[in-house]
Design an enzyme around this catalytic site. Structure first.
Site, short mmCIF file in Angstrom:
data_model
loop_
_atom_site.label_atom_id
_atom_site.label_comp_id
_atom_site.label_asym_id
_atom_site.label_seq_id
_atom_site.Cartn_x
_atom_site.Cartn_y
_atom_site.Cartn_z
N SER A 1 0.81 -1.23 0.00
CA SER A 1 0.00 0.00 0.00
C SER A 1 0.84 1.27 0.00
O SER A 1 0.29 2.37 -0.11
CB SER A 1 -0.92 0.02 1.23
OG SER A 1 -0.16 0.17 2.42
N LYS A 2 2.16 1.15 0.13
CA LYS A 2 3.00 2.33 0.27
C LYS A 2 3.23 3.02 -1.08
O LYS A 2 2.91 2.49 -2.12
CB LYS A 2 4.33 1.96 0.93
CG LYS A 2 4.18 1.33 2.30
CD LYS A 2 3.34 2.18 3.25
CE LYS A 2 3.32 1.67 4.68
NZ LYS A 2 2.58 0.40 4.84
#
Length: 440
Positions: free
Chosen positions: A228-229
């Site tokens: 998700s980064k």
């Protein structure tokens, strides 16, 4: 005469023509009003689906194809890991860099390098991923939670100062949502009390901390490459330092305690296996070519949203320090409950109906509110440090009022690099529309 129940074509045309004429006399039926909430039948403020970025492509493919020609996929001296480190240092210019399997692993390595042990206290944020404190607990240290500043959602240096005790050994500053902490103030506290400042930059790739690259104010910096980064290889991390006390320890502490350069072949330290493989490094190295565009776009769009909703009664925008660049892993604003006739749940439901990707809060409760903390049940239902009398910490009695309030009245929005200014202005219009409808 016509059969019963049937009419002639002439009669039908006369009746329908009259009805049309009568309808025309009354005017067209009114459509949805732009100022009416979408969930009440009005027009959506955001009329198109949320844009989604294409995350992978040629830069990653190029690295993976080169990797497939290698004889070994081990990280040590691997060409993909070497390139990843080189590109990382272009983002965060620290001397010693160790790639690893996750952001949680990066923090655990940093905590080990800092020498955290039995009963040592580490002050950190209660609003963060549990990965921030897993390494502290595994080293038999004690997480101590300090309160947050109201609109940056980061550690309040004044409360950190109040939490420092003779047992305190380190501070972990979490740059939540990609928003730089008050790191200068925290570094001053650390230097004054002989503490180690670890920066949790998991959500802050590409952020600028008062003119400096994120991660360069503290003693050790930790980054996440989780899916998700901003940049990712599915799962992975990086830990780095320019401090000669800690930097040389990062490699062995991420590799079972084995020093790969200049060692005697013997184990002098005990550590987990947190190695990153060459395929992960290849993807991450490709991703870093995208970082500047991702970070600058998110920063610009998040700042625009703050400008667009500044001054809306009852709304408190995300606060970013002057001279810093927030990269908005998420955007969050707060609602003043007394300003609205609805609760946060209804406000968020109305925003979602307008087409805004919104959710209530961030995590359900501060970390200390989770059962495992309240029951001190970290290791097979036990907490040896407390049983040995090395801490009097009782998480069931811990309270950080501002952190709890943030989780209670914060509204979280998605910001990503595929969005444009028109999309953000529509989101802001939706916030203004919902706010006006529910204004007290």
């Amino acid at each position: 005469m016509h059969p019963k129940g049937r009419s002639s074509r002439r009669t039908f045309l006369a009746l329908t023509s009259g009805a049309i004429a009568a309808g025309g006399a009354r005017g067209p039926r009114p459509g949805p009003r732009a100022d009416q909430l979408a969930m009440l039948g009005g027009e959506k403020a955001v009329g198109r689906p949320m844009p989604r970025p294409v995350r992978f492509g040629e830069p990653e493919r190029e690295r993976l194809e080169e990797m497939l020609g290698q004889e070994s996929l081990l990280y040590w001296k691997g060409p993909q890991t070497t390139l990843l480190i080189e590109r990382f240092q272009g983002v965060c210019p620290l001397e010693y860099v160790q790639t690893c399997s996750s952001g949680s692993a990066a923090i655990h390595i940093a905590v080990m390098a800092a020498g955290i042990g039995l009963g040592d206290e580490v002050i950190t944020s209660p609003v963060t991923d549990i990965g921030t404190v897993i390494g502290v607990l595994y080293q038999q240290g004690v997480p101590v939670f300090a309160d947050l500043l109201p609109n940056s959602y980061n550690l309040d240096p004044e409360d950190v100062a109040r939490k420092i005790s003779p047992r305190t050994k380190a501070i972990i500053a979490v740059h939540l949502g990609g928003n730089p902490c008050e790191t200068e103030a925290l570094r001053l506290l650390a230097d004054e009390h002989g503490l180690i400042l670890i920066e949790d930059c998991a959500q802050a790739w590409g952020a600028i901390d008062r003119g400096k690259p994120i991660g360069t104010t503290g003693h050790i910096a930790c980054f996440s490459l989780q899916n998700s980064k901003h940049v990712t290889c599915g799962d992975g991390g990086v830990v780095a330092s320019s401090d000669d006390r800690f930097g040389p320890l990062l490699q062995p502490l991420g590799d079972k305690g084995m020093p790969r350069a200049g060692g005697d072949g013997l184990f002098h330290r005990f550590a987990p296996n947190y190695r990153m493989s060459e395929p992960q490094a290849a993807v991450a190295a490709g991703q870093l070519t995208r970082l500047d565009g991702i970070a600058s776009t998110r920063s610009r769009l998040g700042d625009l949203l703050s400008e667009e909703i500044a001054g809306v009664p009852g709304i408190e925008p995300h606060d970013v320090a002057t001279g810093s660049r927030c990269v908005y892993w998420f955007y969050m604003f707060r609602l003043r409950p007394d300003a609205f006739t609805c609760d946060r749940r209804e406000f968020v439901r109305a925003l979602a109906a307008e087409g805004v990707p919104a959710s209530a809060g961030y995590i359900p409760v501060p970390l200390y509110g989770n059962p495992i903390f309240r029951e001190h049940a970290f290791f097979a239902g036990r907490w040896p440090v407390k049983e040995m009398g090395l801490t009097d910490m009782d998480y069931a009695s811990v309270s950080c009022p501002e952190a709890e309030a943030i989780l209670g009245d914060g509204v979280r929005l998605v910001i990503n690099e595929a969005m444009d200014e028109a999309w953000i202005r529509d989101v802001a219009a939706a916030i203004r529309k919902v706010s006006a409808h529910f204004s007290a």
